[in-house]
Design a protein around this motif. Structure first.
Motif, PDB file in Angstrom:
ATOM      1  N   ASP A 121      26.243  31.991  60.307  1.00  0.00           N
ATOM      2  CA  ASP A 121      26.925  32.905  61.220  1.00  0.00           C
ATOM      3  C   ASP A 121      28.230  32.268  61.702  1.00  0.00           C
ATOM      4  O   ASP A 121      28.599  31.169  61.283  1.00  0.00           O
ATOM      5  CB  ASP A 121      26.013  33.284  62.400  1.00  0.00           C
ATOM      6  N   ARG A 122      28.900  32.982  62.596  1.00  0.00           N
ATOM      7  CA  ARG A 122      30.201  32.527  63.064  1.00  0.00           C
ATOM      8  C   ARG A 122      30.133  31.137  63.698  1.00  0.00           C
ATOM      9  O   ARG A 122      30.962  30.267  63.456  1.00  0.00           O
ATOM     10  CB  ARG A 122      30.725  33.555  64.074  1.00  0.00           C
ATOM     11  N   ARG A 123      29.092  30.926  64.503  1.00  0.00           N
ATOM     12  CA  ARG A 123      28.925  29.662  65.202  1.00  0.00           C
ATOM     13  C   ARG A 123      28.792  28.502  64.193  1.00  0.00           C
ATOM     14  O   ARG A 123      29.387  27.442  64.342  1.00  0.00           O
ATOM     15  CB  ARG A 123      27.673  29.780  66.086  1.00  0.00           C
ATOM     16  N   GLY A 124      27.975  28.759  63.168  1.00  0.00           N
ATOM     17  CA  GLY A 124      27.758  27.740  62.134  1.00  0.00           C
ATOM     18  C   GLY A 124      29.066  27.395  61.434  1.00  0.00           C
ATOM     19  O   GLY A 124      29.369  26.220  61.187  1.00  0.00           O
ATOM     20  N   LEU A 125      29.862  28.411  61.145  1.00  0.00           N
ATOM     21  CA  LEU A 125      31.145  28.181  60.490  1.00  0.00           C
ATOM     22  C   LEU A 125      32.073  27.364  61.372  1.00  0.00           C
ATOM     23  O   LEU A 125      32.717  26.422  60.923  1.00  0.00           O
ATOM     24  CB  LEU A 125      31.830  29.525  60.233  1.00  0.00           C
ATOM     25  N   GLU A 126      32.113  27.726  62.656  1.00  0.00           N
ATOM     26  CA  GLU A 126      32.978  26.992  63.578  1.00  0.00           C
ATOM     27  C   GLU A 126      32.586  25.521  63.618  1.00  0.00           C
ATOM     28  O   GLU A 126      33.436  24.642  63.628  1.00  0.00           O
ATOM     29  CB  GLU A 126      32.892  27.604  64.985  1.00  0.00           C
ATOM     30  N   ASN A 127      31.272  25.291  63.623  1.00  0.00           N
ATOM     31  CA  ASN A 127      30.794  23.911  63.622  1.00  0.00           C
ATOM     32  C   ASN A 127      31.259  23.150  62.391  1.00  0.00           C
ATOM     33  O   ASN A 127      31.704  22.012  62.473  1.00  0.00           O
ATOM     34  CB  ASN A 127      29.265  23.884  63.632  1.00  0.00           C
ATOM     35  N   LEU A 128      31.144  23.804  61.244  1.00  0.00           N
ATOM     36  CA  LEU A 128      31.552  23.132  60.008  1.00  0.00           C
ATOM     37  C   LEU A 128      33.048  22.887  60.001  1.00  0.00           C
ATOM     38  O   LEU A 128      33.512  21.838  59.558  1.00  0.00           O
ATOM     39  CB  LEU A 128      31.175  23.973  58.795  1.00  0.00           C
ATOM     40  N   LEU A 129      33.823  23.838  60.494  1.00  0.00           N
ATOM     41  CA  LEU A 129      35.275  23.676  60.495  1.00  0.00           C
ATOM     42  C   LEU A 129      35.693  22.536  61.405  1.00  0.00           C
ATOM     43  O   LEU A 129      36.601  21.780  61.101  1.00  0.00           O
ATOM     44  CB  LEU A 129      35.956  24.962  60.941  1.00  0.00           C
TER      45      LEU A 129
END
Ligand code: ATP
Ligand code: MG
Length: 478
Positions: A373-381
């Protein structure tokens, strides 16, 4: 038959080795010191070198370094006396194929020689296969109008020998386009030689580009071909040309105008037939106005300009690029929820396609078969070096980063904090980053950064670090 060079100061060894090898049908050459040996390598196509470790003038180890750097395809077998076997072992670590101890044994010489040549042949075949397979990796992905235009430009430009200047922010695909131009040109079966002008110190750039003769400067122990000469008949890619010194710029201009050059310290004029493709992330007309880039050179290299738009200006290509990279990295079973997809197209991608590729690699490792989800993507970025380190990206980076919702993991007022708070902020950020580099595996991370796993466990608990794993937990997999 393979050509073998023997470099040894003992005439007896040169004679014996040559006799053994020629009996087997190999062609041999011999040199009594490394400098003469390097000259032979410069002149002739050699497959294998037998190199004494103890030599007058230039030592065997230094000669090995030269050979590894300038003739990476040539195998080297080191010859050592009983007293200096340790040097021979070091040579093998530095890239020599193997070593022989004096007195030489006929059987050993022939076995090592055959093995070295077999390995060399396999290595070449492997490189060829990789090149063929790499064709797919060099594909330019995208269906946006911008990318279609670039494809059309490449098709038109590749056929001629016109000089091309590719501009664009970091990671937009400049090198990819340069290679596509070469591969689409009549020079495709000749060499593509790349020079990263930003990576070479000013004092060395001229020797790198034009080569030098022995003695041209203090370290010039042997003569050496420059990139222009190496690229003869092919394409020379001058990457980051905006970072080239003014003095090197004048010389490049002269070579372009006259299509000939001399090596540094050389008298002989050498004809050059190269197609020049240059790239930069700088605005060269601005650099010219500031007196940092020669206007006449700018006009010469900018015959066909190709401008690569930043990824944020062609957001429609993002899903396509993403699925291409995910497939390449074995992450195609990742599912994206709507928020994640939305985030991808609204994010500003300061590191452009390279940043997207790095992100895809992380997704493949951590989310394949799961939903992100969006949160997971933000974490990876956040843990993406392109973003986190804030380096290697252009002036736009700062702008892009500031406008996105992704907060910096390090507090911006770090310097205003008291010692303890600053130390803890940094420690948390550091550990999160290191864990992300090691797939969230505590034991691996602990080893990589040199602390005990129990210690790292305690810190992870203390800072409530949740490594972004599919389970959403501590991401600990060992
Ligand atoms: N349109 C594209 N399709 C597929 N891959 C791409 C595309 N554009 C860039 N890439 C990939 O993104 C990465 C960065 O591209 P490249 O090295 O060509 O960028 P660059 O502009 O030379 O960057 P830099 O300025 O940092 O040197 C490479 O792995 C490249 O293969
Ligand atoms: Mg590049």
């Amino acid at each position: 038959m393979a050509a073998i060079l023997i470099i040894d100061d003992e005439p007896g060894i040169r004679r014996t080795l040559a006799a053994i090898l020629e009996d087997e049908g190999y062609k041999t050459q011999a040199a009594e010191d490394a400098i003469l040996g390097l000259e032979i390598l410069n002149r002739e196509a050699i497959d294998l070198v037998f190199l004494d470790v103890l030599l007058p003038k230039l030592g065997g180890m230094e000669a090995l370094e030269h050979i590894r750097r300038d003739w990476p395809g040539v195998e080297v077998v080191v010859i050592s006396g009983h007293a200096n076997v340790d040097m021979a072992v070091r040579a093998v670590k530095l890239g020599a194929f193997d070593f022989l101890e004096k007195p030489l044994s006929l059987d050993k010489v022939l076995t090592i020689c055959r093995n070295a040549l077999t390995v060399q042949k396999l290595r070449k075949e492997n490189q060829n296969l990789k090149r063929i397979a790499g064709g797919a990796r060099n594909e330019i992905i995208g269906t946006s109008g911008e990318i279609e235009n670039i494809r059309a430009l490449i098709r038109q430009a590749a056929g001629s020998d016109a000089r091309i200047l590719i501009t664009g922010e970091n990671g937009t695909g400049k090198e990819l386009v340069a290679r596509a131009i070469h591969n689409g040109s009549a020079r495709a079966d000749r060499v593509f030689v790349e020079v990263n002008c930003a990576a070479i110190p000013d004092t060395l750039i001229e020797s790198e580009l034009f080569g030098h003769e022995k003695g041209a400067f203090t370290d010039a122990v042997s003569s050496r071909k420059g990139r222009f000469e190496q690229a003869h008949g092919g394409t020379l890619f001058l990457d980051e040309i905006g970072d080239m010194s003014l003095s090197a710029q004048s010389k490049v201009l002269r070579v372009i105008q006259e299509q000939r050059m001399e090596r540094l310290g050389g008298e002989k004029t050498i004809d050059t037939d190269v197609r020049i493709v240059a790239a930069t992330n700088k605005d060269l007309s601005k650099e010219c106005a500031l007196g940092r880039f020669r206007q006449d050179l700018f006009f010469r290299i900018n015959v066909i300009p190709i401008r690569l738009p930043p990824l944020r200006e062609r957001a429609e290509d993002i899903p396509l690029l993403l699925s291409h990279f995910l497939k390449e990295m074995g992450g195609e079973k990742t599912e994206f929820d709507a928020g994640a997809l939305d985030f991808m197209t609204s994010y500003l991608w300061p590191g452009n396609v390279r940043e997207l590729r790095n992100l895809a690699e992380r997704i493949a490792v951590m989310y394949n078969g799961n939903r992100i989800d969006r949160r997971g993507l933000e974490n990876l970025l956040l843990k993406n070096p392109v973003f986190a380190a804030g380096s290697g990206t252009s002036a736009e980076t700062g702008k892009g980063a500031a406008q996105t919702q992704v907060p910096s993991a390090l507090p911006s007022d770090l310097m205003a904090l008291n010692y303890n708070d600053a130390k803890e902020s940094f420690e948390k950020y550091y550990l999160e980053f290191q864990l992300s580099q090691n797939n969230g595996i505590i034991s691996k991370t602990a080893e990589a950064i040199g602390i005990y796993p129990s210690n790292l466990h305690a810190k992870v608990r203390k800072y409530k670090i949740t490594t972004a794993g599919p389970a959403g937990g501590h991401g600990e997999k060992d």
